[in-house]
Motif scaffolding. Structure first.
Motif, PDB file in Angstrom:
ATOM      1  N   ILE A  76       0.795  -1.005  -0.045  1.00 42.18           N
ATOM      2  CA  ILE A  76       0.148   0.003   0.071  1.00 42.18           C
ATOM      3  C   ILE A  76       0.992   1.055  -0.018  1.00 42.18           C
ATOM      4  CG2 ILE A  76      -1.733   1.361   1.373  1.00 42.18           C
ATOM      5  CD1 ILE A  76      -2.880  -1.264   0.136  1.00 42.18           C
ATOM      6  N   GLU A  77       0.568   2.147  -0.805  1.00 38.46           N
ATOM      7  CA  GLU A  77       1.210   3.435  -0.869  1.00 38.46           C
ATOM      8  C   GLU A  77       0.367   4.583  -0.615  1.00 38.46           C
ATOM      9  OE1 GLU A  77       2.879   2.726  -4.892  1.00 38.46           O
ATOM     10  OE2 GLU A  77       4.507   2.043  -3.951  1.00 38.46           O
ATOM     11  N   PRO A  78       0.876   5.870  -0.735  1.00 39.77           N
ATOM     12  CA  PRO A  78       0.141   7.086  -0.308  1.00 39.77           C
ATOM     13  C   PRO A  78      -1.153   7.189  -1.119  1.00 39.77           C
ATOM     14  CG  PRO A  78       2.214   7.682  -0.321  1.00 39.77           C
ATOM     15  CD  PRO A  78       2.186   6.428  -1.074  1.00 39.77           C
ATOM     16  N   GLU A  79      -2.373   7.730  -0.622  1.00 40.63           N
ATOM     17  CA  GLU A  79      -3.535   7.951  -1.117  1.00 40.63           C
ATOM     18  C   GLU A  79      -4.318   6.670  -1.470  1.00 40.63           C
ATOM     19  OE1 GLU A  79      -3.538  10.868  -4.284  1.00 40.63           O
ATOM     20  OE2 GLU A  79      -2.133  12.351  -3.220  1.00 40.63           O
ATOM     21  N   THR A  80      -4.003   5.687  -0.575  1.00 47.32           N
ATOM     22  CA  THR A  80      -4.496   4.359  -0.751  1.00 47.32           C
ATOM     23  C   THR A  80      -5.433   4.333   0.685  1.00 47.32           C
ATOM     24  OG1 THR A  80      -3.078   3.802  -2.328  1.00 47.32           O
ATOM     25  CG2 THR A  80      -4.545   2.079  -1.294  1.00 47.32           C
ATOM     26  N   ALA A  81      -6.521   3.572   0.657  1.00 50.41           N
ATOM     27  CA  ALA A  81      -6.990   3.332   1.875  1.00 50.41           C
ATOM     28  C   ALA A  81      -7.159   1.618   2.035  1.00 50.41           C
ATOM     29  CB  ALA A  81      -8.381   3.811   1.921  1.00 50.41           C
ATOM     30  N   LEU A  82      -7.230   1.119   2.993  1.00 48.90           N
ATOM     31  CA  LEU A  82      -7.169  -0.314   3.516  1.00 48.90           C
ATOM     32  C   LEU A  82      -8.355  -0.633   4.366  1.00 48.90           C
ATOM     33  CD1 LEU A  82      -6.098  -3.145   3.087  1.00 48.90           C
ATOM     34  CD2 LEU A  82      -4.622  -2.577   5.092  1.00 48.90           C
ATOM     35  N   TYR A  83      -9.360  -1.513   4.396  1.00 51.15           N
ATOM     36  CA  TYR A  83     -10.315  -1.911   5.297  1.00 51.15           C
ATOM     37  C   TYR A  83      -9.996  -3.361   5.841  1.00 51.15           C
ATOM     38  CZ  TYR A  83     -14.730  -3.602   7.116  1.00 51.15           C
ATOM     39  OH  TYR A  83     -15.699  -4.426   7.892  1.00 51.15           O
ATOM     40  N   VAL A  84     -10.043  -3.337   7.057  1.00 56.28           N
ATOM     41  CA  VAL A  84      -9.930  -4.516   7.801  1.00 56.28           C
ATOM     42  C   VAL A  84     -11.109  -5.123   8.506  1.00 56.28           C
ATOM     43  CG1 VAL A  84      -8.327  -5.886   9.711  1.00 56.28           C
ATOM     44  CG2 VAL A  84      -7.352  -3.763   8.411  1.00 56.28           C
ATOM     45  N   PRO A  85     -11.516  -6.150   8.069  1.00 56.46           N
ATOM     46  CA  PRO A  85     -12.945  -6.567   8.774  1.00 56.46           C
ATOM     47  C   PRO A  85     -12.753  -6.926  10.102  1.00 56.46           C
ATOM     48  CG  PRO A  85     -12.191  -8.020   7.061  1.00 56.46           C
ATOM     49  CD  PRO A  85     -11.080  -6.902   7.027  1.00 56.46           C
ATOM     50  N   VAL A  86     -13.901  -6.958  10.677  1.00 54.63           N
ATOM     51  CA  VAL A  86     -14.002  -7.342  12.453  1.00 54.63           C
ATOM     52  C   VAL A  86     -13.315  -8.813  12.446  1.00 54.63           C
ATOM     53  CG1 VAL A  86     -15.775  -8.319  14.050  1.00 54.63           C
ATOM     54  CG2 VAL A  86     -16.154  -6.067  12.659  1.00 54.63           C
ATOM     55  N   GLY A  87     -12.807  -9.008  13.532  1.00 53.41           N
ATOM     56  CA  GLY A  87     -11.919 -10.378  13.818  1.00 53.41           C
ATOM     57  C   GLY A  87     -10.547 -10.550  12.906  1.00 53.41           C
ATOM     58  N   ALA A  88     -10.341  -9.748  11.958  1.00 50.60           N
ATOM     59  CA  ALA A  88      -9.109 -10.047  11.210  1.00 50.60           C
ATOM     60  C   ALA A  88      -7.961  -9.625  11.668  1.00 50.60           C
ATOM     61  CB  ALA A  88      -9.303  -9.474   9.871  1.00 50.60           C
ATOM     62  N   GLY A  89      -6.860 -10.502  11.576  1.00 53.01           N
ATOM     63  CA  GLY A  89      -5.683 -10.064  12.168  1.00 53.01           C
ATOM     64  C   GLY A  89      -4.943  -9.311  10.912  1.00 53.01           C
ATOM     65  N   ILE A  90      -4.156  -8.481  11.706  1.00 52.17           N
ATOM     66  CA  ILE A  90      -3.398  -7.445  10.603  1.00 52.17           C
ATOM     67  C   ILE A  90      -2.050  -7.045  11.291  1.00 52.17           C
ATOM     68  CG2 ILE A  90      -4.301  -5.113  11.953  1.00 52.17           C
ATOM     69  CD1 ILE A  90      -4.308  -3.782   9.261  1.00 52.17           C
ATOM     70  N   GLY A  91      -1.151  -6.994  10.296  1.00 52.09           N
ATOM     71  CA  GLY A  91       0.339  -6.693  10.527  1.00 52.09           C
ATOM     72  C   GLY A  91       0.677  -5.674   9.475  1.00 52.09           C
ATOM     73  N   LEU A  92       1.417  -4.926   9.914  1.00 51.81           N
ATOM     74  CA  LEU A  92       2.151  -3.626   8.985  1.00 51.81           C
ATOM     75  C   LEU A  92       3.569  -3.516   9.047  1.00 51.81           C
ATOM     76  CD1 LEU A  92      -0.243  -1.228  10.881  1.00 51.81           C
ATOM     77  CD2 LEU A  92      -0.413  -1.852   8.611  1.00 51.81           C
ATOM     78  N   GLU A  93       4.066  -3.222   8.124  1.00 47.00           N
ATOM     79  CA  GLU A  93       5.644  -3.205   7.909  1.00 47.00           C
ATOM     80  C   GLU A  93       5.962  -2.062   6.862  1.00 47.00           C
ATOM     81  OE1 GLU A  93       9.616  -5.822   6.871  1.00 47.00           O
ATOM     82  OE2 GLU A  93       7.747  -6.919   6.880  1.00 47.00           O
ATOM     83  N   ASN A  94       7.063  -1.308   7.344  1.00 46.42           N
ATOM     84  CA  ASN A  94       7.309  -0.361   6.506  1.00 46.42           C
ATOM     85  C   ASN A  94       8.522  -0.918   5.491  1.00 46.42           C
ATOM     86  OD1 ASN A  94       8.625   1.744   5.100  1.00 46.42           O
ATOM     87  ND2 ASN A  94       8.760   3.265   7.123  1.00 46.42           N
ATOM     88  N   ILE A  95       8.167  -1.037   4.102  1.00 44.30           N
ATOM     89  CA  ILE A  95       9.234  -1.394   3.255  1.00 44.30           C
ATOM     90  C   ILE A  95       9.938  -0.343   2.434  1.00 44.30           C
ATOM     91  CG2 ILE A  95       8.182  -3.684   3.223  1.00 44.30           C
ATOM     92  CD1 ILE A  95       6.873  -2.889   0.527  1.00 44.30           C
ATOM     93  N   GLY A  96       9.504   1.012   2.742  1.00 42.04           N
ATOM     94  CA  GLY A  96      10.220   1.954   2.001  1.00 42.04           C
ATOM     95  C   GLY A  96      11.454   2.455   2.659  1.00 42.04           C
ATOM     96  N   LYS A  97      11.851   3.628   2.235  1.00 47.19           N
ATOM     97  CA  LYS A  97      13.110   4.256   2.807  1.00 47.19           C
ATOM     98  C   LYS A  97      12.786   5.488   3.577  1.00 47.19           C
ATOM     99  CE  LYS A  97      15.747   2.840  -1.191  1.00 47.19           C
ATOM    100  NZ  LYS A  97      16.898   3.277  -2.286  1.00 47.19           N
TER     101      LYS A  97
END
Length: 123
Positions: A76-97
């Motif tokens: 996911i990059e700028p100006e993008t949205a992400l929806y995470v449904p109820v009960g889902a597991g979410i992880g995030l990692e910065n892969i940029g500079k």
């Protein structure tokens, strides 16, 4: 109306990330919403976690991140949205500079017993 300034909110730091809880029952008395600003430094990550019975919406302001929702992964990059449904597991990692900067909305508000990272003491 209640106005909250980022500079007035206490920073919650994790390993490689930080978050500011702008809107929640404690800051403005909201009953159905939480709103955060989150930053993740290059190479930093927020491990997979869940938010109980809450919907989560994420909007990327800056940077580049790898998001995982359950077993599905997405860059996911700028100006993008992400929806995470109820009960889902979410992880995030910065892969940029550069710093990954996000706005995160959670509804309904969650307690620290649900998520010790983003939850608040309710009541």
């Amino acid at each position: 109306m209640k106005v909250v300034k980022l500079a007035d909110i206490e920073e919650t730091k994790g390993e490689g990330f930080a978050l500011w809880q702008l809107i929640n029952p404690n800051t403005v008395g909201s009953k159905n919403a939480m709103l955060f600003v989150v930053t993740i430094e290059p190479g930093g990550r927020i491990p997979v976690h869940k938010h109980g019975l809450a919907d989560v919406s994420i909007y990327v302001l800056e940077g580049r991140g790898a998001f995982s929702v359950n077993e599905e992964k997405q860059i996911i990059e700028p100006e993008t949205a992400l929806y995470v449904p109820v009960g889902a597991g979410i992880g995030l990692e910065n892969i940029g500079k550069n710093t990954l900067r996000l706005i995160v909305a959670i509804s309904p508000p969650i307690d620290v017993e649900t998520c010790p990272v983003c939850g608040i003491k309710i009541g």
